[in-house]
Design a protein around this motif. Structure first.
Motif, short mmCIF file in Angstrom:
data_model
loop_
_atom_site.label_atom_id
_atom_site.label_comp_id
_atom_site.label_asym_id
_atom_site.label_seq_id
_atom_site.Cartn_x
_atom_site.Cartn_y
_atom_site.Cartn_z
N GLY A 27 0.78 -1.23 0.00
CA GLY A 27 0.00 0.00 0.00
C GLY A 27 0.81 1.28 0.00
N LYS A 28 0.23 2.32 0.59
CA LYS A 28 0.75 3.67 0.48
C LYS A 28 2.13 3.85 1.12
CE LYS A 28 -3.90 5.72 0.38
NZ LYS A 28 -3.92 6.07 -1.04
N MET A 29 2.42 3.15 2.21
CA MET A 29 3.74 3.31 2.82
C MET A 29 4.83 2.77 1.89
SD MET A 29 5.84 4.40 4.99
CE MET A 29 4.85 5.06 6.32
N GLY A 30 4.58 1.62 1.28
CA GLY A 30 5.53 1.11 0.30
C GLY A 30 5.67 2.04 -0.89
N ASN A 31 4.54 2.59 -1.34
CA ASN A 31 4.59 3.56 -2.44
C ASN A 31 5.47 4.76 -2.07
OD1 ASN A 31 2.76 1.89 -3.67
ND2 ASN A 31 1.12 3.39 -3.85
N ALA A 32 5.32 5.24 -0.82
CA ALA A 32 6.10 6.40 -0.39
C ALA A 32 7.59 6.09 -0.43
CB ALA A 32 5.69 6.81 1.03
N LEU A 33 8.00 4.90 0.04
CA LEU A 33 9.41 4.52 -0.01
C LEU A 33 9.94 4.55 -1.43
CD1 LEU A 33 8.93 3.63 2.97
CD2 LEU A 33 10.42 1.67 2.49
N PHE A 34 9.15 3.96 -2.34
CA PHE A 34 9.59 3.96 -3.73
C PHE A 34 9.67 5.38 -4.28
CE2 PHE A 34 8.48 4.31 -8.21
CZ PHE A 34 9.47 3.55 -8.79
N PHE A 35 8.62 6.17 -4.06
CA PHE A 35 8.58 7.52 -4.62
C PHE A 35 9.74 8.39 -4.12
CE2 PHE A 35 3.81 7.20 -5.50
CZ PHE A 35 3.98 7.19 -6.87
N TYR A 36 10.10 8.27 -2.83
CA TYR A 36 11.21 9.07 -2.32
C TYR A 36 12.53 8.66 -2.97
CZ TYR A 36 8.54 11.51 1.29
OH TYR A 36 7.65 12.34 1.95
#
Length: 328
Positions: A27-36
């Motif tokens: 979900g969103k926490m994994g997405n955030a790691l990738f996006f950063y």
């Protein structure tokens, strides 16, 4: 834009699609790691999507469960990772204090599932991330004492009743850090050695009698053992990893499905960096060339880790993220 950047852009665009899951693995926490990471190494315009993911997590945090895959344990691990990597600022001993207490209650009543995604080793991963905080691993404080006590309790709750390769992989991926930190070390060493020995026994019996469910993956087994060898300074573990590769990897190639081409490319790439064998480099390149069409139609559960794998191969980002994302 080269071909690798094109593949990464596909993943980045897919992650922009709204999802309700807030977790680290799906979900969103994994997405955030990738996006950063993607913002830092490829395209700075995507930072706003990382920030948006974190905002949405904080707005809805009261709705999640405690699990590592989809809940508080994984989200808290993600927060620690982002702070430690310098993507966001904050004192995680303050930010995550309520997480610590909630996960403590879950550990005390846990049914003993091994699975990192939904069970006890996932809560262990959370507390390892907390202890990895520079303010905790270099000093003795109330947070440090509490975290170490929880990790010791988690080691006590492990069992030796493994019937799946996955459970053994989860244990091997968790205990070396515990042992190197000298937390409940005697028992942790016993559980770890048992898991490694049982893995060899299960593979032998599976080869002869097809006794155990699921397919043995020598690539994952070897990478986990090589990483354990480095963390523990134990050359015997590297020798065992090499044995698995030599005996089982060539035959395993026929079972590799093209829909997981990114994963196979990354695993072979990692083995090539570890073993310096040209055949693994060639296999990594061959599988990377297959990452088109159906192989880029990722399910939510594989999209995040596939993005991190491609970033690792393309930009050689620090592979510490492998401590927090199961390779299974």
């Amino acid at each position: 834009m080269n071909r690798m950047e094109q593949k990464l852009r596909v993943i980045a665009e897919k992650m922009k699609i709204p999802r309700t899951n807030l977790g680290l693995l799906r979900g969103k926490m994994g997405n955030a790691l990738f996006f950063y990471h993607y913002t830092r190494h490829v395209d700075c315009r995507y930072e706003k999507y990382a920030d948006k993911c974190l905002d949405e997590i904080m707005e809805n945090i009261q709705k999640v469960n405690g699990s590592y895959a989809d809940g508080l344990a994984g989200i808290g691990t993600g927060v620690e990772y982002l702070v430690q990597e310098g993507f966001i600022d904050g004192n995680t001993n303050e930010i995550l204090r309520d997480f610590d207490k909630i996960i403590c209650r879950i550990v005390s009543s846990s049914p003993g599932l091994i699975d990192t995604r939904t069970g006890i080793t996932g809560y262990g991963k959370y507390y390892l991330a907390r202890l990895n905080n520079p303010g905790n691993n270099k000093n003795t404080n109330l947070d440090t004492g509490f975290i170490k006590a929880q990790l010791s309790k988690i080691v006590d709750s492990l069992s030796v009743n493994y019937v799946r390769y996955e459970d053994i992989f989860f244990v091997i991926g968790f205990l070396p850090d515990i042992i190197s930190l000298n937390i409940n070390k005697e028992k942790a060493v016993i559980f770890f050695n048992y898991a490694v020995d049982l893995l060899e026994t299960m593979v032998y019996e599976d080869t002869l009698f097809e006794k155990y469910p699921g397919a043995f993956n020598p690539l994952i087994a070897a990478i986990l053992l090589f990483r354990s060898s480095i963390k523990l300074g134990n050359r015997d573990l590297a020798d065992r990893a090499s044995h698995f590769l030599e005996k089982y990897e060539p035959g395993f190639r026929s079972y590799l499905a093209e829909e997981h081409a990114v994963k196979w490319s990354f695993l072979y790439h990692t083995l090539w960096k570890t073993c310096n064998r040209d055949v693994y480099k060639e296999l990594s390149t061959r599988w990377l060339e297959k990452t088109t069409g159906n192989s880029l139609n990722f399910a939510p559960g594989t999209l995040i880790i596939s993005g991190m794998m491609l970033l690792s191969m393309y930009k050689s980002i620090n592979d510490d993220w492998l401590d927090w994302f199961p390779l299974l």
